[in-house]
Design a protein around this motif. Structure first.
Motif, mmCIF file in Angstrom:
data_model
loop_
_atom_site.group_PDB
_atom_site.id
_atom_site.type_symbol
_atom_site.label_atom_id
_atom_site.label_comp_id
_atom_site.label_asym_id
_atom_site.label_seq_id
_atom_site.Cartn_x
_atom_site.Cartn_y
_atom_site.Cartn_z
ATOM 1 N N GLN A 25 1.373 -0.921 0.215
ATOM 2 C CA GLN A 25 0.104 0.555 -0.215
ATOM 3 C C GLN A 25 1.028 1.379 0.204
ATOM 4 O O GLN A 25 1.671 1.047 0.974
ATOM 5 C CB GLN A 25 -0.949 -0.126 1.301
ATOM 6 C CG GLN A 25 -1.854 -0.945 1.032
ATOM 7 C CD GLN A 25 -1.635 -2.318 1.419
ATOM 8 O OE1 GLN A 25 -0.353 -2.829 3.109
ATOM 9 N NE2 GLN A 25 -1.983 -3.470 1.396
ATOM 10 N N LEU A 27 1.121 5.184 0.460
ATOM 11 C CA LEU A 27 0.437 6.530 1.928
ATOM 12 C C LEU A 27 1.117 7.425 0.480
ATOM 13 O O LEU A 27 2.204 8.188 0.250
ATOM 14 C CB LEU A 27 1.045 6.333 2.726
ATOM 15 C CG LEU A 27 -0.016 7.542 3.443
ATOM 16 C CD1 LEU A 27 -1.654 7.843 3.028
ATOM 17 C CD2 LEU A 27 1.149 8.029 4.836
ATOM 18 N N ASN A 28 -0.343 7.773 -0.232
ATOM 19 C CA ASN A 28 0.676 9.540 -0.901
ATOM 20 C C ASN A 28 -0.457 10.865 -0.188
ATOM 21 O O ASN A 28 -1.832 10.723 0.066
ATOM 22 C CB ASN A 28 -0.552 9.479 -1.781
ATOM 23 C CG ASN A 28 0.434 8.086 -3.178
ATOM 24 O OD1 ASN A 28 0.594 8.343 -3.994
ATOM 25 N ND2 ASN A 28 -0.675 7.039 -3.096
ATOM 26 N N TRP A 75 -8.508 4.016 -0.159
ATOM 27 C CA TRP A 75 -8.822 5.032 0.790
ATOM 28 C C TRP A 75 -8.419 6.297 0.116
ATOM 29 O O TRP A 75 -7.410 6.051 -0.448
ATOM 30 C CB TRP A 75 -8.042 4.164 1.386
ATOM 31 C CG TRP A 75 -7.931 5.282 3.188
ATOM 32 C CD1 TRP A 75 -9.450 6.101 3.870
ATOM 33 C CD2 TRP A 75 -6.841 6.840 3.619
ATOM 34 N NE1 TRP A 75 -9.398 6.505 4.843
ATOM 35 C CE2 TRP A 75 -8.307 7.554 4.259
ATOM 36 C CE3 TRP A 75 -6.542 6.997 2.420
ATOM 37 C CZ2 TRP A 75 -7.389 8.428 5.180
ATOM 38 C CZ3 TRP A 75 -6.105 8.547 3.804
ATOM 39 C CH2 TRP A 75 -6.356 8.771 4.389
ATOM 40 N N ARG A 76 -9.502 7.463 0.558
ATOM 41 C CA ARG A 76 -8.908 8.666 0.384
ATOM 42 C C ARG A 76 -10.052 9.316 1.318
ATOM 43 O O ARG A 76 -10.736 9.303 1.684
ATOM 44 C CB ARG A 76 -10.087 9.116 -1.405
ATOM 45 C CG ARG A 76 -9.662 8.594 -2.343
ATOM 46 C CD ARG A 76 -10.561 9.037 -3.696
ATOM 47 N NE ARG A 76 -10.400 10.540 -3.607
ATOM 48 C CZ ARG A 76 -11.727 11.644 -3.868
ATOM 49 N NH1 ARG A 76 -12.470 10.522 -4.816
ATOM 50 N NH2 ARG A 76 -11.534 12.332 -3.970
ATOM 51 N N ILE A 96 -4.410 5.669 -0.323
ATOM 52 C CA ILE A 96 -3.475 4.788 -0.385
ATOM 53 C C ILE A 96 -4.557 3.503 -1.814
ATOM 54 O O ILE A 96 -5.775 3.372 -2.055
ATOM 55 C CB ILE A 96 -4.098 4.334 0.808
ATOM 56 C CG1 ILE A 96 -3.571 4.639 2.376
ATOM 57 C CG2 ILE A 96 -3.234 2.398 0.558
ATOM 58 C CD1 ILE A 96 -4.247 4.207 3.585
ATOM 59 N N ARG A 98 -2.930 1.189 -2.924
ATOM 60 C CA ARG A 98 -2.466 -0.347 -3.150
ATOM 61 C C ARG A 98 -2.439 -1.071 -4.791
ATOM 62 O O ARG A 98 -3.060 -1.594 -5.845
ATOM 63 C CB ARG A 98 -4.038 -1.502 -2.635
ATOM 64 C CG ARG A 98 -3.646 -2.873 -2.206
ATOM 65 C CD ARG A 98 -4.569 -3.686 -1.675
ATOM 66 N NE ARG A 98 -4.369 -4.808 -1.014
ATOM 67 C CZ ARG A 98 -4.276 -6.080 -1.590
ATOM 68 N NH1 ARG A 98 -3.821 -6.240 -3.112
ATOM 69 N NH2 ARG A 98 -3.566 -7.719 -2.092
ATOM 70 N N ARG A 132 5.852 3.459 1.150
ATOM 71 C CA ARG A 132 5.746 1.993 1.335
ATOM 72 C C ARG A 132 5.443 1.694 2.411
ATOM 73 O O ARG A 132 6.030 1.837 3.075
ATOM 74 C CB ARG A 132 6.264 1.486 0.568
ATOM 75 C CG ARG A 132 5.859 0.366 0.331
ATOM 76 C CD ARG A 132 7.746 -0.613 -0.097
ATOM 77 N NE ARG A 132 7.075 -2.179 0.350
ATOM 78 C CZ ARG A 132 8.107 -2.521 -0.937
ATOM 79 N NH1 ARG A 132 8.796 -2.550 -2.210
ATOM 80 N NH2 ARG A 132 7.623 -4.632 -0.237
ATOM 81 N N SER A 133 3.669 1.107 2.642
ATOM 82 C CA SER A 133 3.389 0.251 3.725
ATOM 83 C C SER A 133 3.286 -1.664 3.292
ATOM 84 O O SER A 133 3.057 -1.662 2.282
ATOM 85 C CB SER A 133 2.702 0.447 4.111
ATOM 86 O OG SER A 133 1.488 1.428 3.617
#
Length: 143
Positions: A25, A27-28, A75-76, A96, A98, A132-133
């Motif tokens: 995932q 995260l932005n 997700w937003r 996010i 994916r 990055r996660s």
């Protein structure tokens, strides 16, 4: 706020050194320029687009590529305020993405159509964070 637009070589190398075969995932967190800063020879350089409009161009052109590599936006959210952390970091876009594997992300960013479209992101963004996660199974506690 210092501008972070593209990864530095050491950061990209660290990303590539991690496991590439697992889902990731990204995260932005993105803050836009008031006015898009296209290169002077770009067709949109003198059109007066906002950073948000340039980022919308980036999204429209890269969405099919994201889908083609098996990625999706999961997700937003709309930024409201920072409770803990730097108060000068205000985000215009938060989401996010994916990817089925890190290979898929790398395939996306190396795709010729993506390489052409990324100029919109570079014109749009004042600063950003791309984190990055690895997804974990949800628990009833934080640890």
């Amino acid at each position: 706020m210092t501008g972070y637009i593209d990864p530095e070589r050491a950061q990209f190398d660290a990303f590539k050194a991690l496991n590439r075969d697992q889902p990731i995932q990204m995260l932005n967190l993105v803050a836009f320029n008031d006015r898009a800063a296209y290169p002077s020879d770009h067709a949109l350089a003198d059109t007066g687009l906002t950073g948000a409009q340039a980022y919308a161009n980036y999204g429209a052109e890269t969405a099919p590529i994201l889908a083609r590599v098996g990625g999706s936006i999961v997700w937003r959210a709309r930024f409201e305020t920072t409770l803990i952390g730097p108060t000068d970091e205000v985000w215009d876009a938060m989401f996010i993405a994916r990817y089925p594997t890190a290979h898929a992300f790398l395939a996306m960013v190396s795709d010729p159509a993506y390489q052409k479209a990324v100029v919109h992101r570079q014109a749009a963004v004042r600063t950003s964070r791309l984190i990055r996660s690895e997804g974990l199974t949800p628990l009833e506690s934080f640890a």
